[in-house]
Scaffold this motif. Structure first.
Motif, PDB file in Angstrom:
ATOM      1  N   ILE A 163      22.115 -26.074 -13.296  1.00 18.88           N
ATOM      2  CA  ILE A 163      23.443 -25.466 -13.191  1.00 18.88           C
ATOM      3  C   ILE A 163      24.386 -26.492 -12.581  1.00 18.88           C
ATOM      4  CG2 ILE A 163      24.794 -23.662 -12.062  1.00 18.88           C
ATOM      5  CD1 ILE A 163      22.212 -21.960 -12.120  1.00 18.88           C
ATOM      6  N   LEU A 164      25.357 -26.938 -13.348  1.00 14.47           N
ATOM      7  CA  LEU A 164      26.304 -27.927 -12.829  1.00 14.47           C
ATOM      8  C   LEU A 164      27.381 -27.244 -11.998  1.00 14.47           C
ATOM      9  CD1 LEU A 164      26.709 -30.219 -15.963  1.00 14.47           C
ATOM     10  CD2 LEU A 164      25.273 -30.563 -13.949  1.00 14.47           C
ATOM     11  N   ASN A 165      27.685 -25.987 -12.378  1.00  8.24           N
ATOM     12  CA  ASN A 165      28.595 -25.205 -11.547  1.00  8.24           C
ATOM     13  C   ASN A 165      28.510 -23.743 -11.957  1.00  8.24           C
ATOM     14  OD1 ASN A 165      30.448 -24.733  -9.511  1.00  8.24           O
ATOM     15  ND2 ASN A 165      31.875 -26.292 -10.229  1.00  8.24           N
ATOM     16  N   ARG A 166      28.694 -22.869 -10.950  1.00 10.14           N
ATOM     17  CA  ARG A 166      28.704 -21.440 -11.232  1.00 10.14           C
ATOM     18  C   ARG A 166      30.120 -20.980 -11.497  1.00 10.14           C
ATOM     19  NH1 ARG A 166      23.700 -19.283  -9.496  1.00 10.14           N
ATOM     20  NH2 ARG A 166      22.475 -20.962  -8.548  1.00 10.14           N
ATOM     21  N   SER A 167      30.235 -19.726 -11.895  1.00 11.12           N
ATOM     22  CA  SER A 167      31.564 -19.181 -12.168  1.00 11.12           C
ATOM     23  C   SER A 167      31.620 -17.757 -11.650  1.00 11.12           C
ATOM     24  CB  SER A 167      31.833 -19.197 -13.686  1.00 11.12           C
ATOM     25  OG  SER A 167      32.964 -18.411 -13.991  1.00 11.12           O
ATOM     26  N   VAL A 168      32.775 -17.378 -11.138  1.00  7.43           N
ATOM     27  CA  VAL A 168      32.982 -15.957 -10.847  1.00  7.43           C
ATOM     28  C   VAL A 168      33.068 -15.239 -12.191  1.00  7.43           C
ATOM     29  CG1 VAL A 168      34.169 -16.386  -8.671  1.00  7.43           C
ATOM     30  CG2 VAL A 168      35.487 -16.244 -10.789  1.00  7.43           C
ATOM     31  N   PRO A 169      32.873 -13.907 -12.207  1.00 10.99           N
ATOM     32  CA  PRO A 169      33.068 -13.193 -13.477  1.00 10.99           C
ATOM     33  C   PRO A 169      34.487 -13.449 -13.988  1.00 10.99           C
ATOM     34  CG  PRO A 169      32.063 -11.757 -11.838  1.00 10.99           C
ATOM     35  CD  PRO A 169      32.465 -13.026 -11.124  1.00 10.99           C
ATOM     36  N   LEU A 170      34.616 -13.738 -15.272  1.00 12.64           N
ATOM     37  CA  LEU A 170      35.918 -14.158 -15.794  1.00 12.64           C
ATOM     38  C   LEU A 170      36.811 -12.946 -16.067  1.00 12.64           C
ATOM     39  CD1 LEU A 170      34.610 -16.829 -18.323  1.00 12.64           C
ATOM     40  CD2 LEU A 170      35.401 -17.165 -15.973  1.00 12.64           C
ATOM     41  N   PRO A 171      38.122 -13.098 -15.816  1.00 13.89           N
ATOM     42  CA  PRO A 171      39.045 -11.994 -16.095  1.00 13.89           C
ATOM     43  C   PRO A 171      39.125 -11.656 -17.582  1.00 13.89           C
ATOM     44  CG  PRO A 171      40.224 -13.886 -15.177  1.00 13.89           C
ATOM     45  CD  PRO A 171      38.770 -14.218 -15.155  1.00 13.89           C
ATOM     46  N   PHE A 172      38.884 -12.620 -18.424  1.00 11.46           N
ATOM     47  CA  PHE A 172      38.760 -12.316 -19.852  1.00 11.46           C
ATOM     48  C   PHE A 172      37.903 -13.391 -20.495  1.00 11.46           C
ATOM     49  CE2 PHE A 172      42.765 -14.688 -19.365  1.00 11.46           C
ATOM     50  CZ  PHE A 172      42.606 -15.721 -20.261  1.00 11.46           C
ATOM     51  N   GLN A 173      37.370 -13.062 -21.659  1.00  8.49           N
ATOM     52  CA  GLN A 173      36.506 -14.016 -22.340  1.00  8.49           C
ATOM     53  C   GLN A 173      37.375 -14.995 -23.140  1.00  8.49           C
ATOM     54  OE1 GLN A 173      33.243 -14.148 -21.737  1.00  8.49           O
ATOM     55  NE2 GLN A 173      33.767 -12.516 -20.302  1.00  8.49           N
ATOM     56  N   PRO A 174      37.185 -16.295 -22.919  1.00  9.66           N
ATOM     57  CA  PRO A 174      38.025 -17.274 -23.615  1.00  9.66           C
ATOM     58  C   PRO A 174      37.621 -17.433 -25.075  1.00  9.66           C
ATOM     59  CG  PRO A 174      36.490 -18.397 -22.161  1.00  9.66           C
ATOM     60  CD  PRO A 174      36.271 -16.933 -21.967  1.00  9.66           C
ATOM     61  N   GLU A 175      37.851 -16.389 -25.859  1.00 11.01           N
ATOM     62  CA  GLU A 175      37.533 -16.415 -27.289  1.00 11.01           C
ATOM     63  C   GLU A 175      38.821 -16.392 -28.103  1.00 11.01           C
ATOM     64  OE1 GLU A 175      34.546 -16.842 -28.456  1.00 11.01           O
ATOM     65  OE2 GLU A 175      33.667 -16.760 -26.444  1.00 11.01           O
ATOM     66  N   ASP A 176      38.722 -16.776 -29.369  1.00  8.67           N
ATOM     67  CA  ASP A 176      39.923 -16.848 -30.190  1.00  8.67           C
ATOM     68  C   ASP A 176      40.588 -15.492 -30.401  1.00  8.67           C
ATOM     69  OD1 ASP A 176      40.168 -19.508 -30.392  1.00  8.67           O
ATOM     70  OD2 ASP A 176      39.121 -19.695 -32.300  1.00  8.67           O
TER      71      ASP A 176
END
Length: 578
Positions: free
Chosen positions: A95-108
């Motif tokens: 794991i190079l870095n963790r993430s908080v739960p995202l406010p939205f999914q970065p999808e098209d």
RNA sequence: GGGGACGUAGUUCAGCCCGGUUAGAACGCCGGCCUGUCACGCCGGAGGUCGCGGGUUCAAAUCCCGUCGUCCCCGCCA
């Protein structure tokens, strides 16, 4: 490096090889002892497979994975991915870095509101579509630089801290600490600099220039925006600039928008587009246009037409190739004043029907004819509004792209709202030489206090060497051959109502430069944000600007504008009063 | 400066007209099960100052007034 390949690189050619990739976790599917994870980077997506225990990762994590490339089962190819026929069997991960739960999914197919997208812009920019928008923006910039450089243009950087000028838009101003109480202005455009650079002998200049205008925002207007700004010495005719620029524009739109357009673009005069389309930036994807029906309709007994034509008004007709319903026409009449008739089954109806009874009506079968009576520029502009309204409401564009040049604008025009004469483009535009003598007449008219249609009609005879590039009804660029004679420049500044002192204070450096051997010159400025947005099929230039402002001028991501400390104000000698 | 639309869970929305028990859904999130998923599936769970302030009312997400924010348009702006 944390990777041997990018996610988009991994394909059948690497079968059996051990690769190391890194990317964002964009999808996870856990099936007990088997976990599928989709890793994505700028170059593409690849599926990695964990066997055994569930890995300690989640959406949005930045993960590095090492493993062997193998084929997916043939019925499980992802044809829409470059790496879709293979997957990586994970041997090791980090794991190079963790993430908080995202406010939205970065999808098209992003579900987030634009507000959320701007607030969390880094996520929004991670979407492949946005990545592509900005890659194209980069490619177009690079292309322009190379293309112009090959043709002898030099990119020069003009100051951002500059001088406030009274004409045009409101300036953004920057307080000066060293000169307390005085202010720089951010440039609305490099206009004056590029002209004096011609005096300096640079001959061919361009700049991909940031410009600032403190005016209200729109979908296609930001307070800071980017122009391709360009100027050339020794141009004598607008065509010198147009022939160059249309090659560049055609190539950009053919490469990045597949527009299938070829230079030269059609040329129209300002007068012509105003008469035919009621606009100086007509959308020629639609062919409907206004015809002069004064001869046909005057004297037939219609009181509105006859009384206005007597006073010099013209009758303009627009034939809409659709038979509108009574209700649709009623709704249009709430906003526009017109006479009309439509023909169905050989019979005319509408308030003009009885005046066209003797005509051969077959050309209007199944169509609606709108008739307007009036004169002057505001009348023509209202025809343009009407054309825009009905084309958008009732017609489909007949082609995808319509490029044109509009030339020969009036040098000066009457501002009906503010009751004064003003430049149609800007005050540095050169009139055609043969029209210069007509300036005397305008000066005399100004002197005796003439206004309105009278002075507008007089001014409209003096044509400026101005040209606008219009694409699909949007003004993409505007330029002119400039005044290079100091005397004429001073005279024009006076004509728009500037006093000697003001001319000296604001434009002294330009006039002074023009006196020191200014070569004839001309150029153009093109709206780069709009060009990129159009090439990408985007409605708003916010989609091709990294960190745009909201309609209230706020940057939601970083929170500008903001308060400054009392110390900062003190240093600048400023006091905030509200 | 003016007009219009919108504001409810992390996100996108329903509920609002016609006020009334514990404010719903989907996605996301957390826990459990699942070896070929790719919108995975199944079981369980957490999560809300209904933008903010005031008013009307026995009672307000719901009605009224104000205000703030986002978007679109006019004015403004090449």
């Amino acid at each position: 490096m944390h990777r041997s390949h990018t996610c988009g690189d991994v394909d059948e050619s690497l079968l059996g090889e051990r690769v190391v990739v890194a990317g964002w976790v964009v999808a996870m599917r856990e099936l007990g002892g088997l976990t599928f994870v989709v890793l994505r980077d700028r170059y593409g997506s690849v599926q990695v497979v964990f066997e055994g225990e569930r890995p300690d990762i989640a959406h949005g994590y930045v993960v590095k994975v090492a493993g062997k490339v193998r084929m997916r089962p043939p019925d499980q190819y992802r044809e829409d991915w470059k790496s879709g026929k293979v997957e990586i069997a994970v041997e090791d991960y980090e794991i190079l870095n963790r993430s908080v739960p995202l406010p939205f999914q970065p999808e098209d197919d992003v579900k987030a509101s634009e507000e959320a997208r701007l607030r969390f812009r880094v996520l929004d920019l991670r979407r492949p579509k946005m990545q592509e928008n900005f890659r194209v923006r980069h490619e177009i910039n690079l292309f322009i630089r190379n293309w112009l450089s090959e043709r002898g243009f030099v990119e020069l950087e003009t100051p951002m801290l500059t001088k406030s000028t009274p004409e045009g838009a409101r300036d953004f101003i920057v307080p000066s600490r060293l000169q307390p109480g005085k202010f720089y202005a951010l440039p609305q455009s490099p206009q004056l600099y590029k002209q004096v650079l011609m005096v300096a002998g640079f001959d061919r200049y361009f700049q991909i220039a940031r410009c600032f205008r403190d005016e209200d925002l729109r979908a296609d207007r930001q307070p800071e925006f980017t122009q391709l700004d360009l100027e050339m010495s020794f141009v004598s005719d607008p065509e010198d600039v147009l022939t160059l620029i249309e090659d560049l524009i055609a190539e950009i739109f053919n490469r990045w928008a597949n527009a299938g357009v070829s230079a030269p673009f059609p040329r129209y005069t300002y007068d012509e587009v105003m008469e035919r389309f009621g606009s100086d930036k007509p959308d020629l994807r639609y062919s409907v246009e206004y015809e002069d029906w004064t001869e046909r309709l005057a004297g037939l007994g219609n009181r509105i037409i006859d009384s206005n034509v007597e006073r010099g008004a013209k009758v303009k007709a627009l034939v809409l190739p659709v038979a509108l319903s009574r209700g649709q026409i009623d709704r249009l009449q709430r906003e526009f004043q017109f006479l009309w008739f439509k023909v169905s089954g050989g019979k005319a109806s509408g308030n003009l029907a009885r005046f066209v009874r003797g005509w051969d009506l077959s050309p209007y079968e199944g169509k609606t004819v709108f008739v307007f009576v009036g004169s002057g520029r505001p009348f023509l502009e209202s025809l343009g509004d009407f054309r825009r309204t009905i084309t958008a409401a009732f017609l489909k564009p007949e082609r995808d792209w319509a490029f044109l040049w509009v030339k020969d604008f009036p040098l000066l025009q009457w501002n009906y709202e503010e009751g004064r004469i003003e430049p149609a483009h800007h005050i540095f535009t050169s009139p055609y030489e043969e029209h210069v003598p007509l300036l005397d007449e305008i000066e005399r008219a100004i002197a005796r206090g003439a206004e309105g249609d009278e002075i507008d009609r007089l001014a409209s005879k003096v044509l400026g060497k101005q040209y606008d590039l219009v694409i699909n009804g949007v003004e993409i660029g505007s330029g002119s051959v400039r005044v290079h004679d100091a005397q004429l420049q001073t005279r024009l500044l006076r004509m728009i109502g500037l006093g000697e002192e003001e001319i000296n204070d604001r434009f002294g450096f330009l006039i002074e430069s023009l006196r020191m051997g200014a070569p004839p010159h001309g150029g153009i400025a093109l709206g780069l944000d709009r060009i990129v947005a159009m090439c990408r099929g985007e409605e708003s230039i916010r989609e091709v600007i990294l960190f745009p402002k909201t309609t209230a001028g706020v940057a939601l991501f970083e929170g500008a504008p903001s308060d400054v400390s009392p110390e900062q104000l003190e240093e600048l000698g400023l006091k905030v009063i509200r």
